[in-house]
Design an enzyme around this catalytic site. Structure first.
Site, PDB file in Angstrom:
ATOM      1  N   HIS A  94      40.512  -2.367  10.432  1.00  0.00           N
ATOM      2  CA  HIS A  94      39.472  -3.082  11.062  1.00  0.00           C
ATOM      3  C   HIS A  94      39.595  -4.616  10.572  1.00  0.00           C
ATOM      4  O   HIS A  94      39.206  -5.595  11.313  1.00  0.00           O
ATOM      5  CB  HIS A  94      38.304  -2.336  10.143  1.00  0.00           C
ATOM      6  CG  HIS A  94      37.762  -1.178  10.979  1.00  0.00           C
ATOM      7  ND1 HIS A  94      36.572  -1.026  11.069  1.00  0.00           N
ATOM      8  CD2 HIS A  94      38.612  -0.155  11.360  1.00  0.00           C
ATOM      9  CE1 HIS A  94      36.487   0.221  11.578  1.00  0.00           C
ATOM     10  NE2 HIS A  94      37.654   0.860  11.659  1.00  0.00           N
ATOM     11  N   ARG A 103      -9.061  -0.365  12.409  1.00  0.00           N
ATOM     12  CA  ARG A 103      -7.903   0.594  13.073  1.00  0.00           C
ATOM     13  C   ARG A 103      -8.123   1.950  12.469  1.00  0.00           C
ATOM     14  O   ARG A 103      -8.512   2.064  11.408  1.00  0.00           O
ATOM     15  CB  ARG A 103      -6.444   0.171  12.496  1.00  0.00           C
ATOM     16  CG  ARG A 103      -5.383   1.092  12.829  1.00  0.00           C
ATOM     17  CD  ARG A 103      -4.115   0.937  11.730  1.00  0.00           C
ATOM     18  NE  ARG A 103      -4.311   1.489  10.428  1.00  0.00           N
ATOM     19  CZ  ARG A 103      -3.361   1.007   9.401  1.00  0.00           C
ATOM     20  NH1 ARG A 103      -2.455   0.384   9.492  1.00  0.00           N
ATOM     21  NH2 ARG A 103      -3.789   1.779   8.181  1.00  0.00           N
ATOM     22  N   HIS A 125       6.986   8.489   8.864  1.00  0.00           N
ATOM     23  CA  HIS A 125       7.827   8.800   7.536  1.00  0.00           C
ATOM     24  C   HIS A 125       8.969   9.365   7.814  1.00  0.00           C
ATOM     25  O   HIS A 125       9.369   9.422   8.932  1.00  0.00           O
ATOM     26  CB  HIS A 125       6.708   9.797   6.765  1.00  0.00           C
ATOM     27  CG  HIS A 125       5.907   9.068   5.986  1.00  0.00           C
ATOM     28  ND1 HIS A 125       6.021   8.650   4.753  1.00  0.00           N
ATOM     29  CD2 HIS A 125       4.630   8.816   6.056  1.00  0.00           C
ATOM     30  CE1 HIS A 125       5.024   8.005   3.990  1.00  0.00           C
ATOM     31  NE2 HIS A 125       3.928   8.247   5.302  1.00  0.00           N
ATOM     32  N   ARG A 139       0.926  -1.197  -0.210  1.00  0.00           N
ATOM     33  CA  ARG A 139      -0.080   0.043   0.027  1.00  0.00           C
ATOM     34  C   ARG A 139       1.029   1.386   0.115  1.00  0.00           C
ATOM     35  O   ARG A 139       0.972   1.848  -0.994  1.00  0.00           O
ATOM     36  CB  ARG A 139      -0.998  -0.005   1.169  1.00  0.00           C
ATOM     37  CG  ARG A 139      -2.005   0.968   1.065  1.00  0.00           C
ATOM     38  CD  ARG A 139      -1.879   2.262   1.423  1.00  0.00           C
ATOM     39  NE  ARG A 139      -1.410   2.467   2.968  1.00  0.00           N
ATOM     40  CZ  ARG A 139      -1.131   3.640   3.215  1.00  0.00           C
ATOM     41  NH1 ARG A 139      -1.033   4.728   2.266  1.00  0.00           N
ATOM     42  NH2 ARG A 139      -0.812   3.779   4.569  1.00  0.00           N
ATOM     43  N   HIS A 155      -7.006  -0.483   3.394  1.00  0.00           N
ATOM     44  CA  HIS A 155      -7.197   1.042   3.561  1.00  0.00           C
ATOM     45  C   HIS A 155      -8.613   1.616   3.120  1.00  0.00           C
ATOM     46  O   HIS A 155      -9.006   1.169   2.198  1.00  0.00           O
ATOM     47  CB  HIS A 155      -5.886   1.706   3.099  1.00  0.00           C
ATOM     48  CG  HIS A 155      -5.502   2.812   3.453  1.00  0.00           C
ATOM     49  ND1 HIS A 155      -4.899   3.974   2.843  1.00  0.00           N
ATOM     50  CD2 HIS A 155      -4.884   2.958   4.713  1.00  0.00           C
ATOM     51  CE1 HIS A 155      -4.264   4.867   3.565  1.00  0.00           C
ATOM     52  NE2 HIS A 155      -4.551   4.201   5.103  1.00  0.00           N
ATOM     53  N   THR A 197       2.771  11.672   9.280  1.00  0.00           N
ATOM     54  CA  THR A 197       2.613  11.760   7.627  1.00  0.00           C
ATOM     55  C   THR A 197       3.697  12.306   6.962  1.00  0.00           C
ATOM     56  O   THR A 197       4.089  12.150   5.850  1.00  0.00           O
ATOM     57  CB  THR A 197       1.179  12.406   7.415  1.00  0.00           C
ATOM     58  OG1 THR A 197       0.268  11.462   8.209  1.00  0.00           O
ATOM     59  CG2 THR A 197       0.834  12.284   6.011  1.00  0.00           C
ATOM     60  N   HIS A 225       2.817   5.109  12.411  1.00  0.00           N
ATOM     61  CA  HIS A 225       3.306   5.183  10.931  1.00  0.00           C
ATOM     62  C   HIS A 225       3.999   6.300  10.753  1.00  0.00           C
ATOM     63  O   HIS A 225       3.729   7.266  10.982  1.00  0.00           O
ATOM     64  CB  HIS A 225       2.233   5.168  10.209  1.00  0.00           C
ATOM     65  CG  HIS A 225       1.976   5.192   8.722  1.00  0.00           C
ATOM     66  ND1 HIS A 225       1.904   3.958   7.995  1.00  0.00           N
ATOM     67  CD2 HIS A 225       2.205   6.317   7.962  1.00  0.00           C
ATOM     68  CE1 HIS A 225       2.220   4.402   6.683  1.00  0.00           C
ATOM     69  NE2 HIS A 225       2.205   5.859   6.785  1.00  0.00           N
TER      70      HIS A 225
HETATM   71  C1  HCA Z   1      -1.946   8.169   3.061  1.00  0.00           C
HETATM   72  C2  HCA Z   1      -1.286   8.654   4.229  1.00  0.00           C
HETATM   73  C3  HCA Z   1      -0.794   7.691   5.253  1.00  0.00           C
HETATM   74  C4  HCA Z   1      -1.920   6.904   6.103  1.00  0.00           C
HETATM   75  C5  HCA Z   1      -1.395   6.104   7.099  1.00  0.00           C
HETATM   76  C6  HCA Z   1      -2.333   5.364   7.531  1.00  0.00           C
HETATM   77  C7  HCA Z   1      -0.033   8.728   6.151  1.00  0.00           C
HETATM   78  O1  HCA Z   1      -2.980   7.486   2.998  1.00  0.00           O
HETATM   79  O2  HCA Z   1      -1.128   8.164   1.982  1.00  0.00           O
HETATM   80  O3  HCA Z   1      -3.743   5.217   7.287  1.00  0.00           O
HETATM   81  O4  HCA Z   1      -2.305   4.477   8.816  1.00  0.00           O
HETATM   82  O5  HCA Z   1       1.233   8.769   6.069  1.00  0.00           O
HETATM   83  O6  HCA Z   1      -0.428   9.271   7.124  1.00  0.00           O
HETATM   84  O7  HCA Z   1       0.097   6.925   4.793  1.00  0.00           O
HETATM   85 CU    CU Z   2       1.943   7.205   4.902  1.00  0.00          CU
END
Ligand code: HCA
Ligand code: CU
Length: 378
Positions: A288, A133, A196, A12, A72, A167, A194
């Site tokens: 090393h 979730r 990034h 995803r 999702h 995000t 989640h």
């Molecule tokens: C997206 C944003 C997402 C969602 C994460 C999630 C994010 O939909 O592209 O639904 O758990 O980074 O917020 O990936």
């Molecule tokens: Cu994301």
């Protein structure tokens, strides 16, 4: 400590990276290897996008026996229905509530409107028998007051997991810790994160989230995802094994998963990428390599055998290639270097290093090939 679960989102989030598209067969193949790797749950896709996507998600879910599946969906009934049609165990509903999101993603709808959508979608999904979730998108840029308001809705609706999404990769470990701690206190379900990787802090933030009480971490193979991606499956699982004695992963799947995703995405891991980069287990300097030849633990914490790779000491061809850039400084006529005979060991002048010049240098060649740089022996 409770066992930390991994949710893999290669299919995803990973497929949202620029230029990446998996066929149905490739998705099934990747999913099966993730299952064998030992991830707990995979995010299969976003079925609400189209009929075809729904079919693809359904076919992938049918193939999975030993891990859970999640699809999702936005907070609306049509997308929840579509999620239900795939046969996935979970639906991952997401929405954002901060001012920038209301303006740009909900065409200036009010926060109250989004909250109502969220509540009715969660209840609808639960009626359909899905585990839910709920993700607070852009949680890292959402106020604690708003997070508290969302907790009231999700607690009332009985969501099974609450995910905090960084995000845009805006968290550092301290900020991540604070919000996860706050979420653990306010939501009466498991907390997922989640994360990034825009600052390269996703893995550090994940460990901070664990310390604050999160129990599910989102990952993807090679960390692929929007922009700089998310937490890397291999780095996350290996660090869980080392720091928390988690013995549940089948690391022998690493190479296969890396190869298939690198091939399809054409994202070749950079040489110094942990675990899967071509240098990850090469010991190059003489100092090393010498110590490691006596006991590899001298310069090694993470061992290659675990992942089906080998450690290498002094890989000459590679060293020569990588040190070529130094050779410009050794053009014939360089004041340092008068003749090939003098070249054997020549003070180079970089710190306390000596340059050993390959004895096979050709004097007529405009540059001498330097075999390697190393510290003087004690
Ligand atoms: C997206 C944003 C997402 C969602 C994460 C999630 C994010 O939909 O592209 O639904 O758990 O980074 O917020 O990936
Ligand atoms: Cu994301």
């Amino acid at each position: 400590l409770t066992k930390i679960k991994l949710l893999d989102s290669t299919l995803r989030e990973g497929e949202q990276s620029s230029g990446v598209c998996f066929s149905l067969e490739e998705k099934i193949e990747i999913a099966k290897h993730l299952e064998s790797f030992g991830v707990d749950i995979i995010e299969v896709g976003h079925p609400g996008i189209s009929q075809l996507e729904e079919e693809v998600c359904k076919k992938v879910c049918e193939q999975i026996k030993n891990m859970e599946t999640l699809v999702h969906a936005r907070a609306c009934k049509t997308e929840i229905l579509s999620a239900h049609n795939t046969g996935a165990n979970w639906v991952g509903i997401w929405a954002s509530f901060n001012p920038i999101s209301l303006e740009t993603k909900f065409t200036n709808k009010s926060k109250e409107w989004v909250k109502e959508q969220v509540l009715s979608s969660i209840l609808f999904a639960k009626e359909l028998g899905l585990k839910v979730r709920f993700t607070i998108e852009d949680a890292s840029r959402t106020s604690f007051e708003i997070i508290e308001e969302i907790a009231q809705i999700t607690n009332q609706a009985g969501v099974d997991r609450l995910s905090l999404a960084d995000t845009v990769g805006a968290w550092n470990p301290q900020k991540c810790y604070q919000m996860v701690k706050f979420a653990v206190k306010n939501f009466n379900c498991e907390i997922e994160v989640h994360l990034h990787n825009d600052f390269g802090l996703a893995l550090a933030n994940a460990h901070s989230a664990i310390e604050a009480g999160a129990s599910i971490i989102d990952v993807s193979v090679l960390g692929i995802g929007e922009r700089a991606g998310i937490c890397d499956l291999f780095q996350m699982s290996a660090s869980l094994a080392y720091f928390y004695d988690d013995v549940s992963f089948n690391f022998k799947e690493t190479k296969y998963l890396k190869d298939i995703v690198a091939r399809i995405s054409t994202f070749i891991p950079e040489p110094h990428r942990p675990i899967v980069g071509k240098n990850a287990f090469i010991h190059s300097s003489k100092y090393h390599a010498k110590a490691n030849s006596k006991n590899y633990k001298a310069y090694e914490f993470l061992s290659p055998e675990l992942f089906g790779y080998e450690r290498k000491l002094l890989p000459q061809e590679y060293v020569r290639e990588s040190k070529l850039r130094f050779s410009n400084e050794f053009k014939v006529g360089n004041p340092f270097v008068k003749s090939a005979a003098e070249l054997k060991y020549h003070r180079h002048g970089v710190g306390d290093r000596w340059v050993h010049i390959d004895s096979r240098v050709d004097e007529r060649s405009p540059v001498y090939i330097i075999e390697r740089l190393f510290h003087e022996d004690y």
